[in-house]
Design a protein around this motif. Structure first.
Motif, PDB file in Angstrom:
ATOM      1  N   UNK A 174      -8.671  11.909   0.873  1.00 21.53           N
ATOM      2  CA  UNK A 174      -8.749  10.706   0.048  1.00 21.53           C
ATOM      3  C   UNK A 174      -8.156  10.947  -1.331  1.00 21.53           C
ATOM      4  N   UNK A 175      -8.264  12.181  -1.819  1.00 20.68           N
ATOM      5  CA  UNK A 175      -7.674  12.506  -3.118  1.00 20.68           C
ATOM      6  C   UNK A 175      -6.157  12.641  -3.009  1.00 20.68           C
ATOM      7  N   UNK A 176      -5.678  13.142  -1.874  1.00 19.54           N
ATOM      8  CA  UNK A 176      -4.236  13.316  -1.687  1.00 19.54           C
ATOM      9  C   UNK A 176      -3.530  11.996  -1.417  1.00 19.54           C
ATOM     10  N   UNK A 177      -4.239  11.031  -0.824  1.00 19.24           N
ATOM     11  CA  UNK A 177      -3.613   9.783  -0.387  1.00 19.24           C
ATOM     12  C   UNK A 177      -2.944   9.015  -1.528  1.00 19.24           C
ATOM     13  N   UNK A 178      -3.627   8.743  -2.647  1.00 19.90           N
ATOM     14  CA  UNK A 178      -2.946   7.983  -3.708  1.00 19.90           C
ATOM     15  C   UNK A 178      -1.760   8.720  -4.305  1.00 19.90           C
ATOM     16  N   UNK A 179      -1.800  10.052  -4.299  1.00 23.07           N
ATOM     17  CA  UNK A 179      -0.693  10.826  -4.860  1.00 23.07           C
ATOM     18  C   UNK A 179       0.553  10.670  -3.996  1.00 23.07           C
ATOM     19  N   UNK A 180       0.423  10.932  -2.692  1.00 19.43           N
ATOM     20  CA  UNK A 180       1.588  10.889  -1.809  1.00 19.43           C
ATOM     21  C   UNK A 180       2.018   9.462  -1.475  1.00 19.43           C
ATOM     22  N   UNK A 181       1.061   8.565  -1.342  1.00 15.89           N
ATOM     23  CA  UNK A 181       1.422   7.181  -1.024  1.00 15.89           C
ATOM     24  C   UNK A 181       2.081   6.509  -2.219  1.00 15.89           C
ATOM     25  N   UNK A 182       1.566   6.796  -3.426  1.00 22.44           N
ATOM     26  CA  UNK A 182       2.182   6.238  -4.624  1.00 22.44           C
ATOM     27  C   UNK A 182       3.525   6.871  -4.939  1.00 22.44           C
ATOM     28  N   UNK A 183       3.718   8.130  -4.515  1.00 23.22           N
ATOM     29  CA  UNK A 183       4.964   8.828  -4.838  1.00 23.22           C
ATOM     30  C   UNK A 183       6.045   8.683  -3.784  1.00 23.22           C
ATOM     31  N   UNK A 184       5.638   8.693  -2.496  1.00 24.76           N
ATOM     32  CA  UNK A 184       6.619   8.651  -1.403  1.00 24.76           C
ATOM     33  C   UNK A 184       6.407   7.449  -0.491  1.00 24.76           C
ATOM     34  N   UNK A 185       5.158   7.209  -0.101  1.00 25.58           N
ATOM     35  CA  UNK A 185       4.878   6.184   0.903  1.00 25.58           C
ATOM     36  C   UNK A 185       5.359   4.804   0.523  1.00 25.58           C
ATOM     37  N   UNK A 186       4.899   4.299  -0.606  1.00 27.47           N
ATOM     38  CA  UNK A 186       5.239   2.930  -1.004  1.00 27.47           C
ATOM     39  C   UNK A 186       6.691   2.808  -1.490  1.00 27.47           C
TER      40      UNK A 186
END
Length: 316
Positions: free
Chosen positions: A230-242
């Protein structure tokens, strides 16, 4: 509200304070002073942490980190029942031993579904914002009462067992609280933007497969470091995913998020930072190798990461 989650924090603080005192009084523990201080500081955070200045609480956390880092959280001597006595007790109780354990989820579900709706006038019975956690606490107390009734033992023995388990887990007991805050800190520090800059600057994201692999493997790697998907999700989703998968390649956000979290869980299987999943079971089972759980899970995690890359590439 009548029953607030704050009551559970105080209860946890009281248990930790008693553990601290018992540790300090245990002459068989070669590190009783440092270990007692460690559990005492942890107890203070639960008991009066919200009333203390943030700097004071932060200093206490740093002291705990220093104590744990230098191996100051030791294990004392515990008087266990002889094997014959334990077998005799288990034979007498048989399947009744499962009653306290099963009471916890049953009471939690009942409280979250039904008791959360109970009100006396305008006053709610359970904390509306944390009804599930409050129900879990109530279920744990009921389970304790049932365990004492079934085993014909006292809450004092329960505290002895609590201290034994706490010392067996050691500093890893603190990790869930610390890791829960790590994701917020990374988000506020702009780590997601930094990851996006580094990834797009040094990796050719024009290739769809490369972008998918970076996202999936990045979720796993950040989870390994942070111990929490859950801590990694906003980092990677905000940086690469979206910005890349959704913005450039038109990925379905629901598919991207689901497989991304699954990839994070694969990282959870491979890291000692996810202490409650990987280190705690090894300690409770008294395994000779504290990383035995992780070693057993790594092949499955790596295989699922490959599957996730294929799934996200084909379904997004």
């Amino acid at each position: 509200m009548i029953i607030s989650i704050q009551y559970l924090y105080w209860l946890a603080g009281i248990v930790l304070a008693i553990t601290s005192v018992m540790t300090l009084l245990d002459a068989s523990n070669p590190k009783r002073w440092s270990a007692g201080l460690f559990w005492g500081l942890f107890a203070v955070a639960f008991l009066i942490g919200e009333r203390l200045p943030a700097d004071v609480v932060g200093a206490g956390v740093l002291v705990m980190a220093v104590i744990a880092g230098f191996g100051g959280v030791g294990f004392g001597k515990h008087d266990d029942l002889p094997d014959a006595a334990r077998r005799a007790s288990a034979g007498r109780l048989k399947n009744k031993l499962f009653i306290p354990a099963l009471a916890i989820p049953l009471v939690t579900v009942f409280g979250a579904v039904f008791l959360s709706k109970v009100k006396f006038g305008d006053v709610a019975l359970l904390d509306p914002a944390n009804s599930t956690f409050v129900s879990l606490g109530i279920g744990s107390l009921i389970a304790l009462a049932l365990a004492c009734w079934l085993t014909r033992d006292t809450p004092v023995q329960a505290m002895r067992e609590s201290r034994r388990l706490t010392e067996a887990l050691g500093w890893a007991l603190v990790l869930p609280q610390m890791l829960a805050m790590l994701g917020l800190m990374f988000n506020d520090a702009g780590v997601g933007k930094a990851v996006a800059h580094l990834a797009t600057h040094y990796i050719n994201m024009d290739w769809r497969l490369v972008a998918v692999a970076v996202y999936v493997l990045g979720m796993a790697l950040f989870t390994i470091v942070m111990g929490n998907g859950f801590a990694a999700f906003p980092v990677m989703t905000g940086g690469i995913g979206v910005p890349v998968l959704v913005g450039v390649f038109g990925a379905n956000p629901a598919v991207m998020a689901a497989i991304g979290m699954f990839s994070g869980y694969c990282g959870t299987l491979m890291t000692p930072m996810a202490a409650n999943y990987n280190i705690v079971p090894a300690a409770l089972l008294e395994l000779p190798d504290k990383y035995a759980v992780i070693k057993a899970q790594v092949p499955t995690a790596l295989a699922m990461l490959v599957v996730n890359i294929v799934l996200l590439y084909c379904l997004m």
